[in-house]
Design a protein around this motif. Structure first.
Motif, PDB file in Angstrom:
ATOM      1  N   ARG A  92       0.807  -1.217   0.000  1.00  0.00           N
ATOM      2  CA  ARG A  92       0.000   0.000   0.000  1.00  0.00           C
ATOM      3  C   ARG A  92       0.841   1.268   0.000  1.00  0.00           C
ATOM      4  O   ARG A  92       0.322   2.350   0.175  1.00  0.00           O
ATOM      5  CB  ARG A  92      -0.941  -0.039   1.207  1.00  0.00           C
TER       6      ARG A  92
ATOM      7  N   CYS B  42      -5.312   4.204  -2.253  1.00  0.00           N
ATOM      8  CA  CYS B  42      -5.231   3.067  -3.168  1.00  0.00           C
ATOM      9  C   CYS B  42      -6.579   2.757  -3.815  1.00  0.00           C
ATOM     10  O   CYS B  42      -6.654   2.437  -4.991  1.00  0.00           O
ATOM     11  CB  CYS B  42      -4.739   1.819  -2.463  1.00  0.00           C
ATOM     12  N   CYS B  43      -7.650   2.857  -3.031  1.00  0.00           N
ATOM     13  CA  CYS B  43      -8.955   2.519  -3.561  1.00  0.00           C
ATOM     14  C   CYS B  43      -9.318   3.406  -4.743  1.00  0.00           C
ATOM     15  O   CYS B  43     -10.086   3.006  -5.609  1.00  0.00           O
ATOM     16  CB  CYS B  43     -10.013   2.673  -2.480  1.00  0.00           C
ATOM     17  N   GLY B  79     -10.640   5.586  -0.005  1.00  0.00           N
ATOM     18  CA  GLY B  79      -9.333   5.413   0.596  1.00  0.00           C
ATOM     19  C   GLY B  79      -9.278   5.886   2.028  1.00  0.00           C
ATOM     20  O   GLY B  79     -10.286   6.224   2.638  1.00  0.00           O
ATOM     21  N   THR B  80      -8.045   5.908   2.528  1.00  0.00           N
ATOM     22  CA  THR B  80      -7.828   6.257   3.926  1.00  0.00           C
ATOM     23  C   THR B  80      -8.100   7.734   4.153  1.00  0.00           C
ATOM     24  O   THR B  80      -7.567   8.575   3.445  1.00  0.00           O
ATOM     25  CB  THR B  80      -6.366   5.982   4.298  1.00  0.00           C
ATOM     26  N   ALA B 107     -11.951  -0.726   3.273  1.00  0.00           N
ATOM     27  CA  ALA B 107     -11.836  -0.899   4.714  1.00  0.00           C
ATOM     28  C   ALA B 107     -11.419   0.389   5.401  1.00  0.00           C
ATOM     29  O   ALA B 107     -11.882   0.700   6.496  1.00  0.00           O
ATOM     30  CB  ALA B 107     -10.820  -2.002   5.005  1.00  0.00           C
ATOM     31  N   CYS B 108     -10.551   1.153   4.756  1.00  0.00           N
ATOM     32  CA  CYS B 108     -10.048   2.372   5.401  1.00  0.00           C
ATOM     33  C   CYS B 108     -11.159   3.385   5.618  1.00  0.00           C
ATOM     34  O   CYS B 108     -11.258   3.986   6.680  1.00  0.00           O
ATOM     35  CB  CYS B 108      -8.986   3.012   4.533  1.00  0.00           C
ATOM     36  N   CYS B 138     -10.185  -4.457   0.353  1.00  0.00           N
ATOM     37  CA  CYS B 138      -8.951  -3.688   0.483  1.00  0.00           C
ATOM     38  C   CYS B 138      -8.054  -3.996  -0.686  1.00  0.00           C
ATOM     39  O   CYS B 138      -7.192  -4.825  -0.581  1.00  0.00           O
ATOM     40  CB  CYS B 138      -8.249  -3.997   1.793  1.00  0.00           C
ATOM     41  N   PRO B 139      -8.212  -3.380  -1.803  1.00  0.00           N
ATOM     42  CA  PRO B 139      -9.313  -2.513  -2.201  1.00  0.00           C
ATOM     43  C   PRO B 139     -10.509  -3.346  -2.675  1.00  0.00           C
ATOM     44  O   PRO B 139     -10.326  -4.486  -3.094  1.00  0.00           O
ATOM     45  CB  PRO B 139      -8.731  -1.760  -3.390  1.00  0.00           C
TER      46      PRO B 139
END
Ligand code: SF4
Lengths: 395, 204, 228
Positions: A92, B42-43, B79-80, B107-108, B138-139
């Motif tokens: 990540r 990332c997502c 994303g996060t 998930a984030c 994730c993702p």
């Protein structure tokens, strides 16, 4: 195929077609500066990145990058996890190229613990690593052109190819993006011969994609007008600022860690390191396309030579892995530049210090120098040509 | 007042279309959900992949990614969300015009995901703004995002225009602005918006 | 490339009184490092960069490391005079006893630099520097004037560890927001408490989630009470 644009980037130059985009800033023009915050929500900052820009008319007189909007405490978490548990986290970091991140981390730990990697595993690493490089370069060029305003088409080309490669990753590792494939002393699973055949098939199609992509883009007049002479990076500054990867080589510095360190088995393959001459956006863009072709060459050789054998060192310890006290710095040539991991072990199951040396973060050091004096519209191009991924910049 | 399904089909064969205002209104809302061009981590890459040729988000009337929150109907939290970013996310949400929807992708966005223990990671965006759809992963794969779109469309379709369960913009009492958290010396202040998020009861 | 001993000698010759020490590294990687004195660090760094043979023109990586105060318990043999009464007569005898003594080794912050040479394709040479302690003597000279690439990385260390780099052109927080007070990468940093909702806690999170649990159960019980 000869292509004037290719020759240009290869250092032969196309003379007068080059446009001088550089303007001189008049510091005492007396005009009011306009302060603009580009980002963190901006369509072309590739994520949550912010630049505080001061403008004199359209021209940039100051540009300060602001980081941290994706600071996910990667290094802190790494200190709280075992060595192996950090492996999925590395996916990540630079989330476009998870496999090269795995590789750099595995390499650092192997250096720390003095582990060997079997030959077949090295070949598999090279194959997945170079596939990653192909899709990263295609994607970064696609995004660059997208930022320029060519909405859709080039990016669609890039994504079409990327999907093919992601399918391969998924077949091998079980996940499209977050592959978590490498282990200390080898790779997690072996590739079947069908998988290798599938890779061969995809790799055979890649040169055609490269041709198509180049034909679509390289001689495009608008692209040349907007990129040539924009965001010039001098080689001395590039070296001092620690710029690595395509951005460094576009400035004409011959430094590719695959050649310098000869890590893994890169000394067995024949490939060239393309170099730029002017260090502008156009060179950085062309270097990526040329590197993509070199990666295809490496892939072809690796797929021909890959031997049979184990993919994990039988002596490698997975559970209860505790390297002895010491430290190591392992680095590889990731698609974006030098990706390094610096680990300090205190003999426990977790690293005492887990440091990631992110290429995109360090490459951004010279963003302001490249942008000064250019128009605000060029900033997105210059940023796009550096090719950053925020997961890695902010960690 | 609902029209009998069979009668509707019969009339449709004759070239007569009967509908209710509610159906028409919801059809309009659900068929042009324009997402905001907003990627966090990332997502976001999978979100972009969803819009590309292979998965083709355009089939859901949602291919037009708008860079400005004023023109967008939906925010995909892809994303996060870090504590440094959370105030901006809430502010962007406040700037969107009603009707507006939120998909928490990955998930984030739901809980902080793999980075949950990080000091700078917000443990779920639903602490500050209301979320319509959560997609785990994730993702999450592009198919999962498409599934989320379909779930959202179903949700819109089922909303009555009056009475209980009507959308927020038709309810004069519903809050339109959500307080933006401030960045304090050690943490966000407040750590959660109590009107939006209450600690779920964990059944053990 | 020169060995580390040769580099050390070259530095001493070029910068008299540099006081560079070699720090051995027992790992198989064998990357030993040089510890610089903060006073002469910039001079030594400039020499390393400009020396024709070393030409360490590329600073790759700057790392901060926190070494907190360490309590060391060691067994010491102590001889002391003991007065005993033997047969009604006081006698002084020497006796050896084992005693556990606690000693606190003061902590410090460390900054590690990894250097390579692009001109000569060699490396790494590892440099390290220590601060005086972890609270008030935390300044070190900045190497940004020598290598530009230290600029953001040193800012990051300032942000996350609290090392103050003297001579840095723009020392501000970089990853956390400006009003933030702590240095989160230090090992004694305690993250803000937002563990109220932890469906599957374990390890250290479990303890922190449990601290919230009593209050939550009380609240749930109170709600049930009003519901009936
Ligand atoms: S859920 Fe996973 S893929 Fe998505 S942003 Fe979080 S870490 Fe990245």
């Amino acid at each position: 195929m000869t292509n004037p644009a290719t020759e240009y980037a290869a250092g032969q130059g196309i003379g007068d077609a080059r446009l001088d985009g550089r303007m001189v800033v008049d510091p005492d023009s007396g005009t009011d500066l306009l302060e603009v915050a580009m980002g963190p929500h901006h369509p072309s900052t590739h994520g949550v990145f912010r630049m505080d820009v001061a403008l004199d008319g359209e021209r940039i007189t100051r540009l300060k990058p602001v980081f941290g909007y994706l600071h996910r405490n990667h290094e802190k978490l790494g200190e709280g996890h075992t060595y192996l548990a950090s492996m999925p986290y590395t996916d990540r970091l630079d989330y476009i190229c998870s496999l090269t991140n795995n590789w750099a981390y595995a390499l650092a730990v192997e250096k720390l613990a003095g582990q060997e990697v079997p030959e077949r595993a090295e070949y598999l690493r090279v194959i997945v690593g170079e596939l990653t490089r192909v899709q990263n370069h295609a994607l970064s060029v696609g995004f660059l052109i997208q930022d320029m305003g060519a909405s859709g088409t080039p990016l669609m080309y890039a994504f079409r190819e990327r999907e093919k490669i992601l399918d391969l990753f998924e077949a091998l590792t079980g996940s499209r993006m977050m592959c978590n494939y490498m282990r200390f002393g080898g790779c997690r699973v072996d590739a079947t011969s069908e998988w290798l055949d599938a890779v061969r098939k995809v790799v055979t199609g890649l040169p055609q994609f490269a041709d198509e992509f180049e034909q679509l883009l390289c001689t495009n007049e608008i692209l040349m007008a907007r990129t040539q002479g924009v965001g010039v990076l001098r080689p001395e500054l590039a070296v001092s600022a620690g710029v690595t990867g395509p951005a460094l080589r576009a400035a004409g510095v011959n430094y590719d860690i695959r050649k310098v360190d000869r890590y893994s088995i890169y000394d067995r393959f024949k490939f060239k390191v393309p170099l730029g001459e002017h260090g502008d956006v156009y060179d950085r863009f062309m270097i990526r396309l040329l590197e993509l072709r070199e990666s295809i060459k490496i892939l072809e050789q690796a797929l021909k030579e890959i031997p049979d054998g184990p993919v994990m060192d039988p002596k490698a310890k997975i559970r209860n892995f505790r390297p002895k006290v010491g430290e190591a710095y392992g680095r590889i040539e990731a698609p974006k530049g030098e990706l390094g991991f610096y680990l300090i072990s205190d003999g426990g199951p977790n690293p005492y210090r887990y440091r990631v040396r992110p290429p995109s973060f360090v490459n951004l050091t010279i963003l302001e120098d490249m942008c000064l004096g250019h128009n605000v519209a060029d900033v997105v191009l210059i940023l796009g040509s550096v090719d950053i991924v925020l997961g890695e910049v902010d960690r | 007042m609902a029209v009998d399904e069979g009668l509707k089909i019969e009339l449709g064969k004759q070239g007569v279309f009967v509908t209710t205002l509610q159906e028409l209104y919801n059809w309009g809302r659900r068929s042009s959900v324009w997402p905001m061009n907003f990627g966090l981590a990332c997502c976001a890459i999978e979100m972009i992949a969803t819009t590309m040729a292979r998965y083709d988000l355009a089939r859901f009337g949602a291919e037009v990614f708008r860079p400005s929150p004023r023109q967008a109907d939906m925010m995909i939290i892809s994303g996060t969300v870090t504590k440094k970013m959370a105030p901006q996310v809430v502010r962007l949400y406040n700037q969107m015009a009603e009707p507006r929807y939120v998909i928490a992708m990955g998930a984030c966005a739901i809980s902080g995901g793999p980075f949950k223990q990080g000091y700078n990671v917000l443990k779920g965006i639903d602490r500050y703004i209301p979320v319509d759809i959560h997609i785990p992963g994730c993702p999450p794969r592009p198919e999962a995002l498409l599934e989320a779109f379909m779930a959202l469309q179903k949700k819109i379709d089922a909303q009555p225009l009056t009475g209980e369960g009507r959308p927020r913009h038709l309810d004069a009492d519903a809050p339109g602005e959500f307080p933006v958290p401030a960045q304090g010396e050690h943490d966000l202040e407040p750590a959660a918006n109590k009107n939006v998020w209450t600690v779920p009861v964990v059944i053990r | 490339m020169k060995t580390l001993e040769e580099i050390q000698a070259a530095i001493e010759a070029a910068v008299p009184g540099a006081g560079v020490e070699i720090v051995p590294n027992p790992a198989p990687s064998g990357e030993h490092s040089l510890r610089l004195k903060p006073e002469t660090a910039v001079e030594v760094a400039t020499f390393l960069r400009d020396d024709g043979e070393l030409a360490l023109d590329y600073l790759s990586n700057v790392t901060g490391v926190d070494w907190p105060d360490k309590e060391i318990a060691e067994k010491v043999k102590v001889t002391r005079a003991v007065t005993k009464t033997v047969d009604g007569v006081e006698q002084t005898a020497e006796e050896t006893v084992e005693e556990t003594r606690k000693r606190v080794e003061p902590g410090f912050l460390e900054v590690v630099y990894h250097l390579f040479s692009m001109a000569r394709s060699h490396g790494p040479v590892v440099l390290r520097m220590r601060t005086g302690n972890r609270s008030d003597r935390v300044d070190l000279p900045s190497l940004t004037p020598v290598w530009r690439s230290a600029e953001f990385q040193e800012r990051e260390i300032f942000d996350l560890y609290g090392v103050v780099f003297k001579g840095h052109p723009d020392l501000r927080r970089i990853l956390m927001w400006d009003g933030f007070k702590d240095h989160p990468m230090r090992r004694d940093y305690v993250a803000p408490d937002d563990f109220e909702y932890e469906p599957t806690p374990h390890d250290e999170v479990l303890a922190r989630a449990q601290a919230h649990r009593a209050a939550q159960q009380a609240a749930a019980a109170a709600q049930e009470g009003t519901g009936q």
